[in-house]
Enzyme design. Sequence first.
Site, PDB file in Angstrom:
ATOM      1  N   SER A  57       0.829  -1.211   0.000  1.00  0.00           N
ATOM      2  CA  SER A  57       0.000   0.000   0.000  1.00  0.00           C
ATOM      3  C   SER A  57       0.862   1.259   0.000  1.00  0.00           C
ATOM      4  O   SER A  57       0.351   2.372   0.049  1.00  0.00           O
ATOM      5  CB  SER A  57      -0.937  -0.012   1.207  1.00  0.00           C
ATOM      6  OG  SER A  57      -0.166  -0.198   2.379  1.00  0.00           O
TER       7      SER A  57
ATOM      8  N   ASP B  86       3.949   4.027  -1.331  1.00  0.00           N
ATOM      9  CA  ASP B  86       4.215   4.800  -2.549  1.00  0.00           C
ATOM     10  C   ASP B  86       5.022   4.045  -3.602  1.00  0.00           C
ATOM     11  O   ASP B  86       4.700   4.075  -4.781  1.00  0.00           O
ATOM     12  CB  ASP B  86       5.019   6.041  -2.171  1.00  0.00           C
ATOM     13  CG  ASP B  86       4.124   7.254  -2.115  1.00  0.00           C
ATOM     14  OD1 ASP B  86       2.885   7.058  -2.096  1.00  0.00           O
ATOM     15  OD2 ASP B  86       4.663   8.371  -2.088  1.00  0.00           O
TER      16      ASP B  86
ATOM     17  N   HIS C 289      23.267   6.170  -6.313  1.00  0.00           N
ATOM     18  CA  HIS C 289      23.040   6.550  -7.710  1.00  0.00           C
ATOM     19  C   HIS C 289      24.291   7.210  -8.332  1.00  0.00           C
ATOM     20  O   HIS C 289      24.689   6.878  -9.440  1.00  0.00           O
ATOM     21  CB  HIS C 289      21.861   7.518  -7.832  1.00  0.00           C
ATOM     22  CG  HIS C 289      20.596   7.032  -7.182  1.00  0.00           C
ATOM     23  ND1 HIS C 289      20.254   5.702  -7.111  1.00  0.00           N
ATOM     24  CD2 HIS C 289      19.571   7.697  -6.580  1.00  0.00           C
ATOM     25  CE1 HIS C 289      19.080   5.574  -6.495  1.00  0.00           C
ATOM     26  NE2 HIS C 289      18.655   6.778  -6.163  1.00  0.00           N
TER      27      HIS C 289
ATOM     28  N   GLN D  42      18.346  12.705 -17.452  1.00  0.00           N
ATOM     29  CA  GLN D  42      16.947  13.129 -17.345  1.00  0.00           C
ATOM     30  C   GLN D  42      16.862  14.602 -17.019  1.00  0.00           C
ATOM     31  O   GLN D  42      17.821  15.131 -16.444  1.00  0.00           O
ATOM     32  CB  GLN D  42      16.214  12.313 -16.272  1.00  0.00           C
ATOM     33  CG  GLN D  42      16.861  12.451 -14.907  1.00  0.00           C
ATOM     34  CD  GLN D  42      16.280  11.533 -13.856  1.00  0.00           C
ATOM     35  OE1 GLN D  42      15.803  10.465 -14.139  1.00  0.00           O
ATOM     36  NE2 GLN D  42      16.321  11.962 -12.608  1.00  0.00           N
TER      37      GLN D  42
HETATM   38  C1  BG6 Z   1      15.545   7.990  -4.701  1.00  0.00           C
HETATM   39  C2  BG6 Z   1      15.816   8.962  -3.601  1.00  0.00           C
HETATM   40  O1  BG6 Z   1      16.434   6.915  -4.646  1.00  0.00           O
HETATM   41  O2  BG6 Z   1      15.667   8.635  -5.962  1.00  0.00           O
HETATM   42  C3  BG6 Z   1      14.931  10.183  -3.698  1.00  0.00           C
HETATM   43  O3  BG6 Z   1      15.589   8.316  -2.356  1.00  0.00           O
HETATM   44  C4  BG6 Z   1      15.003  10.783  -5.084  1.00  0.00           C
HETATM   45  O4  BG6 Z   1      15.277  11.148  -2.722  1.00  0.00           O
HETATM   46  C5  BG6 Z   1      14.775   9.711  -6.142  1.00  0.00           C
HETATM   47  O5  BG6 Z   1      14.026  11.797  -5.191  1.00  0.00           O
HETATM   48  C6  BG6 Z   1      14.972  10.256  -7.537  1.00  0.00           C
HETATM   49  O6  BG6 Z   1      14.644   9.286  -8.474  1.00  0.00           O
HETATM   50  P1  BG6 Z   1      14.273   9.716  -9.957  1.00  0.00           P
HETATM   51  O7  BG6 Z   1      14.182   8.450 -10.691  1.00  0.00           O
HETATM   52  O8  BG6 Z   1      12.975  10.459  -9.839  1.00  0.00           O
HETATM   53  O9  BG6 Z   1      15.359  10.625 -10.428  1.00  0.00           O
END
Ligand code: BG6
Length: 495
Positions: A23, A25, A254, A388
């Site tokens: 449930s 996000d 990331h 992006q």
């Molecule tokens: C998540 C982070 O891993 O990546 C977030 O916890 C961030 O804080 C998000 O907003 C961004 O992902 P994307 O794919 O929207 O660039």
Amino acid sequence: MKTTSTPGVDRSHPLAVVVVGASGDLALKKIFPALFALYCQDLLPTQFHIVGFARSEMTNDAFRARVEEKLTCRYVPGQQCDELMKNFLSRCTYVSGNYDSSDSYRQLHKELEHIKTDAPENRVFYMAIPPFLFLDVAHALHDAELVSDEKEQGWSRVVIEKPFGSDRATSDELTESMRQVFSENQTYRIDHYLGKEVIQNLLVLRFANLIFDPIWNRNHIKNVRISWTENLSLQGRAGYFDEYGIIRDVMQNHLLQMVALVAMEQPVALNSTYVRDEKVKALRAVKPIPLGDVVVAQYGPGAVNGKQHFGYLQEKGTPEGSITPTYAAAALKINNRRWDGVPFLIRAGKGMSDSKTEIRIRFQSMPGNIFAQAAKGLPENELVIQVQPDAGLTMRIVNRVPGLGIRLDETKLDLRYSSAFEGAIPDAYESLILDVIQGDKSLFIRADELEAAWDIFTPVLHELEAKNVEPESYEFGSGGPEAADALAARFGAKW
Ligand code: BG6
């Protein structure tokens, strides 16, 4: 990049996807829509079933209605899509229970047993829950005899998402304890950036195009900048964010993954072991970052496109006086023959002027340039990889401006995905969930990769915390703190 060449799964083998935290996000916005997208493209087995599990009481119909709200018809428009949605939702059921209760999962087990399949099904357990629950859930799943590692009984795989611990020690602890239930082979640690199309293209760009290979090193590259910005605030995640901060939330995972893909050597072959071996080697060559090469900052009040935003400390849920950084910049040094002396500047910031992720490779200036006079003031060549929005690749070159005198200017060779390629770009989760089903681990973080990534940031994180380093301040909607510009300038670069 993924190493499976054609999308497709063994469609004859039944599959159950159990989404724990159904449930929340992540499940509603990413996991179910990705599964539906795979279904629309005929990429799920003929017999598949999705079971949502969470604490809240909900009927199957109420659950389906919540899932349906987030499904989109990107691959199949119109009436055909409505039909597919109906069929997809009929395969979704819901079980409520406590995350750590094996009794609740026994109920789930029964649910699965009711579904008649031709053979024992394969199972994916997607843990869309906060990491502090991973272990309890894993044990409860195990006690309810849901997890198997035997081919005859169908395989079981678990998908988990960061944060994997908060430093090297806590991450190791989590890895070790999860192994009591799921082997490394069964574990899929997601970093969703690795599923993004442009990021998957990095190895193709580097290793399928001869032109880049001879210049991809310290002899030709002056610096590498990786910038991640978001013009958003915490979006209701203050509790999580304040505990972790931007370095753990975005940089250690990331951004370091992008560093690894830019810096690594060519893998022996395209398979998940070799690809990840090279990434680990690259990460291990990154020196721990000294405090002096890091800037941390926190946004104050400001505006984006005329919309006023609170400062971090005024956001709902942030503790009074918190010094958690919402922005960080760092200079990384890679100690190997290819990269010695080339700074990798990385920055990540929330509450910035725009939302953009890009990798910029700045080349050295032209030696003995006969156009030096006309090219005065023009920047060196640059390759910009835009992740992006508006995915693309741009090469910035010096070109003659048409006319009678000699006038040079910087121009762009520009590849935009939106105009160059037809069709929808898959969402990162589509690509990654398909890989889990196919058993392709190349885009997932191996345990030693995680260790290497934590080793880069753990010392400086501990130092920042031990010294209670006060973050610099920047206005929401700005380009970040001046100290970060000064850091880049120290390394001869600009963000
Ligand atoms: C998540 C982070 O891993 O990546 C977030 O916890 C961030 O804080 C998000 O907003 C961004 O992902 P994307 O794919 O929207 O660039």
